[in-house]
Design a protein around this motif. Structure first.
Motif, PDB file in Angstrom:
ATOM      1  N   VAL A  75       0.843  -1.207   0.000  1.00 28.77           N
ATOM      2  CA  VAL A  75       0.000   0.000   0.000  1.00 28.77           C
ATOM      3  C   VAL A  75       0.871   1.247   0.000  1.00 28.77           C
ATOM      4  O   VAL A  75       0.655   2.187  -0.769  1.00 28.77           O
ATOM      5  N   LEU A  76       1.892   1.268   0.864  1.00 30.11           N
ATOM      6  CA  LEU A  76       2.760   2.446   0.949  1.00 30.11           C
ATOM      7  C   LEU A  76       3.597   2.616  -0.312  1.00 30.11           C
ATOM      8  O   LEU A  76       3.796   3.732  -0.783  1.00 30.11           O
ATOM      9  N   ASP A  77       4.083   1.492  -0.866  1.00 33.04           N
ATOM     10  CA  ASP A  77       4.883   1.565  -2.093  1.00 33.04           C
ATOM     11  C   ASP A  77       4.066   2.076  -3.273  1.00 33.04           C
ATOM     12  O   ASP A  77       4.586   2.756  -4.153  1.00 33.04           O
ATOM     13  N   LYS A  78       2.776   1.699  -3.308  1.00 33.47           N
ATOM     14  CA  LYS A  78       1.931   2.070  -4.445  1.00 33.47           C
ATOM     15  C   LYS A  78       1.231   3.414  -4.253  1.00 33.47           C
ATOM     16  O   LYS A  78       0.496   3.837  -5.130  1.00 33.47           O
ATOM     17  N   SER A  79       1.437   4.064  -3.128  1.00 29.78           N
ATOM     18  CA  SER A  79       0.787   5.351  -2.879  1.00 29.78           C
ATOM     19  C   SER A  79       1.570   6.454  -3.571  1.00 29.78           C
ATOM     20  O   SER A  79       2.650   6.829  -3.120  1.00 29.78           O
ATOM     21  N   PRO A  80       1.038   6.993  -4.687  1.00 26.53           N
ATOM     22  CA  PRO A  80       1.755   8.077  -5.367  1.00 26.53           C
ATOM     23  C   PRO A  80       1.649   9.370  -4.563  1.00 26.53           C
ATOM     24  O   PRO A  80       0.794   9.494  -3.690  1.00 26.53           O
ATOM     25  N   GLY A  82       0.245  12.100  -4.944  1.00 20.40           N
ATOM     26  CA  GLY A  82      -1.059  12.750  -4.900  1.00 20.40           C
ATOM     27  C   GLY A  82      -2.151  11.947  -4.212  1.00 20.40           C
ATOM     28  O   GLY A  82      -3.279  12.407  -4.094  1.00 20.40           O
ATOM     29  N   SER A  83      -1.831  10.755  -3.706  1.00 23.00           N
ATOM     30  CA  SER A  83      -2.858   9.896  -3.115  1.00 23.00           C
ATOM     31  C   SER A  83      -3.315  10.422  -1.754  1.00 23.00           C
ATOM     32  O   SER A  83      -2.633  11.207  -1.105  1.00 23.00           O
ATOM     33  N   LYS A  84      -4.490   9.953  -1.327  1.00 30.92           N
ATOM     34  CA  LYS A  84      -5.067  10.374  -0.047  1.00 30.92           C
ATOM     35  C   LYS A  84      -4.140  10.003   1.114  1.00 30.92           C
ATOM     36  O   LYS A  84      -3.878  10.820   1.996  1.00 30.92           O
ATOM     37  N   ILE A  85      -3.645   8.764   1.116  1.00 31.33           N
ATOM     38  CA  ILE A  85      -2.774   8.309   2.214  1.00 31.33           C
ATOM     39  C   ILE A  85      -1.503   9.158   2.253  1.00 31.33           C
ATOM     40  O   ILE A  85      -1.062   9.594   3.313  1.00 31.33           O
ATOM     41  N   TYR A  86      -0.930   9.411   1.103  1.00 29.14           N
ATOM     42  CA  TYR A  86       0.264  10.247   1.020  1.00 29.14           C
ATOM     43  C   TYR A  86      -0.014  11.630   1.593  1.00 29.14           C
ATOM     44  O   TYR A  86       0.772  12.182   2.361  1.00 29.14           O
ATOM     45  N   GLY A  87      -1.166  12.206   1.218  1.00 22.02           N
ATOM     46  CA  GLY A  87      -1.542  13.531   1.716  1.00 22.02           C
ATOM     47  C   GLY A  87      -1.700  13.554   3.229  1.00 22.02           C
ATOM     48  O   GLY A  87      -1.285  14.503   3.898  1.00 22.02           O
ATOM     49  N   ILE A  88      -2.302  12.497   3.785  1.00 18.46           N
ATOM     50  CA  ILE A  88      -2.491  12.405   5.234  1.00 18.46           C
ATOM     51  C   ILE A  88      -1.133  12.319   5.939  1.00 18.46           C
ATOM     52  O   ILE A  88      -0.891  13.006   6.929  1.00 18.46           O
ATOM     53  N   ASP A 148      10.006  11.060  16.883  1.00 20.83           N
ATOM     54  CA  ASP A 148      10.133  12.473  16.541  1.00 20.83           C
ATOM     55  C   ASP A 148       9.018  12.805  15.555  1.00 20.83           C
ATOM     56  O   ASP A 148       9.051  12.346  14.412  1.00 20.83           O
ATOM     57  N   PRO A 149       8.008  13.592  15.966  1.00 15.71           N
ATOM     58  CA  PRO A 149       6.849  13.812  15.099  1.00 15.71           C
ATOM     59  C   PRO A 149       7.162  14.587  13.816  1.00 15.71           C
ATOM     60  O   PRO A 149       6.366  14.585  12.895  1.00 15.71           O
ATOM     61  N   ALA A 150       8.324  15.228  13.752  1.00 14.68           N
ATOM     62  CA  ALA A 150       8.684  15.969  12.543  1.00 14.68           C
ATOM     63  C   ALA A 150       9.289  15.067  11.473  1.00 14.68           C
ATOM     64  O   ALA A 150       9.310  15.420  10.299  1.00 14.68           O
ATOM     65  N   THR A 151       9.777  13.899  11.861  1.00 16.25           N
ATOM     66  CA  THR A 151      10.472  13.045  10.884  1.00 16.25           C
ATOM     67  C   THR A 151       9.984  11.594  10.858  1.00 16.25           C
ATOM     68  O   THR A 151      10.403  10.833   9.999  1.00 16.25           O
ATOM     69  N   GLN A 152       9.127  11.197  11.809  1.00 18.44           N
ATOM     70  CA  GLN A 152       8.710   9.803  11.886  1.00 18.44           C
ATOM     71  C   GLN A 152       7.194   9.685  12.009  1.00 18.44           C
ATOM     72  O   GLN A 152       6.524  10.594  12.488  1.00 18.44           O
ATOM     73  N   LEU A 153       6.686   8.533  11.584  1.00 20.34           N
ATOM     74  CA  LEU A 153       5.277   8.200  11.734  1.00 20.34           C
ATOM     75  C   LEU A 153       5.166   6.834  12.393  1.00 20.34           C
ATOM     76  O   LEU A 153       6.002   5.960  12.172  1.00 20.34           O
ATOM     77  N   VAL A 154       4.120   6.653  13.191  1.00 22.74           N
ATOM     78  CA  VAL A 154       3.758   5.314  13.658  1.00 22.74           C
ATOM     79  C   VAL A 154       2.557   4.908  12.824  1.00 22.74           C
ATOM     80  O   VAL A 154       1.554   5.612  12.767  1.00 22.74           O
ATOM     81  N   ILE A 155       2.692   3.779  12.141  1.00 21.40           N
ATOM     82  CA  ILE A 155       1.614   3.293  11.284  1.00 21.40           C
ATOM     83  C   ILE A 155       1.098   1.980  11.849  1.00 21.40           C
ATOM     84  O   ILE A 155       1.865   1.054  12.111  1.00 21.40           O
ATOM     85  N   ASN A 156      -0.197   1.907  12.041  1.00 18.19           N
ATOM     86  CA  ASN A 156      -0.862   0.692  12.504  1.00 18.19           C
ATOM     87  C   ASN A 156      -1.737   0.221  11.345  1.00 18.19           C
ATOM     88  O   ASN A 156      -2.566   0.963  10.848  1.00 18.19           O
ATOM     89  N   PHE A 157      -1.533  -1.004  10.884  1.00 16.39           N
ATOM     90  CA  PHE A 157      -2.294  -1.531   9.755  1.00 16.39           C
ATOM     91  C   PHE A 157      -3.076  -2.743  10.224  1.00 16.39           C
ATOM     92  O   PHE A 157      -2.535  -3.638  10.871  1.00 16.39           O
ATOM     93  N   ASP A 158      -4.362  -2.784   9.908  1.00 14.96           N
ATOM     94  CA  ASP A 158      -5.147  -3.962  10.282  1.00 14.96           C
ATOM     95  C   ASP A 158      -6.155  -4.305   9.198  1.00 14.96           C
ATOM     96  O   ASP A 158      -6.345  -3.565   8.248  1.00 14.96           O
ATOM     97  N   ASP A 174      11.380   7.702   4.077  1.00 13.97           N
ATOM     98  CA  ASP A 174      10.901   6.454   3.474  1.00 13.97           C
ATOM     99  C   ASP A 174       9.619   6.675   2.676  1.00 13.97           C
ATOM    100  O   ASP A 174       9.235   5.842   1.867  1.00 13.97           O
ATOM    101  N   ILE A 175       8.931   7.784   2.936  1.00 15.88           N
ATOM    102  CA  ILE A 175       7.620   8.023   2.349  1.00 15.88           C
ATOM    103  C   ILE A 175       7.617   9.218   1.395  1.00 15.88           C
ATOM    104  O   ILE A 175       7.115   9.148   0.295  1.00 15.88           O
ATOM    105  N   LEU A 176       8.175  10.332   1.860  1.00 12.73           N
ATOM    106  CA  LEU A 176       8.088  11.581   1.103  1.00 12.73           C
ATOM    107  C   LEU A 176       9.207  11.714   0.082  1.00 12.73           C
ATOM    108  O   LEU A 176      10.257  11.091   0.198  1.00 12.73           O
TER     109      LEU A 176
END
Length: 181
Positions: A75-80, A82-88, A148-158, A174-176
């Motif tokens: 999901v993360l690899d395929k998120s371009p 402009g995608s919603k997840i990328y924007g979030i 560090d909220p400026a450089t990291q995210l915690v992602i929970n996938f279920d 890894d994302i941007l």
């Protein structure tokens, strides 16, 4: 003589130099004290003290964990960009840089590979509340406290099963794209 540090009797994850320090930490204002976090720390510490044996790693629920990790990575690899997840994710990082507020990104999917992903941002305060009610949320809640909220995210996938989730930290790079950092 300097007293020997002692661990909290319940969670065994926090150490104190004296009873006075422990009491002071327990009663800190604005829900910042150990009282608010002890139970979730106990769950997290217990899982670290009792790692799974090699024989347990071959159990079916661990196949689900691998499927979840693979699907989340896909999901993360395929998120371009402009995608919603990328924007979030981009907004979470911008908010983290500006306000230092932490959150966990919940990615939910009704079934693996269905393509319908729901993304929810859970602020730290709500993560703390969920952690108090749901021991399955203890690990994401603890991870939210330490990044560090400026450089990291915690992602929970279920995939809408309490036992079927993975949680990990990921770095902004890894994302941007480089121009977004």
């Amino acid at each position: 003589m300097i007293p020997k540090p002692k661990a909290c009797a319940k969670c065994k994850a926090v150490w104190y130099c004296s009873k006075e320090c422990q009491v002071a930490d327990w009663k800190r204002p604005q829900k910042q004290g150990h009282k608010e976090h002890c139970a979730s720390l106990a769950v997290a510490a217990a899982s670290q003290r009792n790692p799974r044996k090699a024989s347990e790693l071959a159990k079916p629920e661990n196949d689900l964990t691998k499927l979840l990790m693979d699907r989340c990575t896909e999901v993360l690899d395929k998120s371009p960009p402009g995608s919603k997840i990328y924007g979030i994710m981009k907004k979470m990082l911008a908010d983290g840089k500006k306000t230092q507020k932490r959150a966990v990104l919940m990615l939910c999917e009704k079934s693996l590979g269905c393509g319908k992903i729901e993304a929810i941002v859970v602020p730290q305060e709500m993560a703390d509340t969920l952690s108090a009610r749901d021991p399955n949320f203890a690990r994401p809640s603890q991870m939210v406290r330490t990044y560090d909220p400026a450089t990291q995210l915690v992602i929970n996938f279920d995939c809408q099963k309490p036992e079927g989730f993975v949680c990990f930290q990921t770095m902004a790079e890894d994302i941007l794209q480089p121009e977004d950092l």
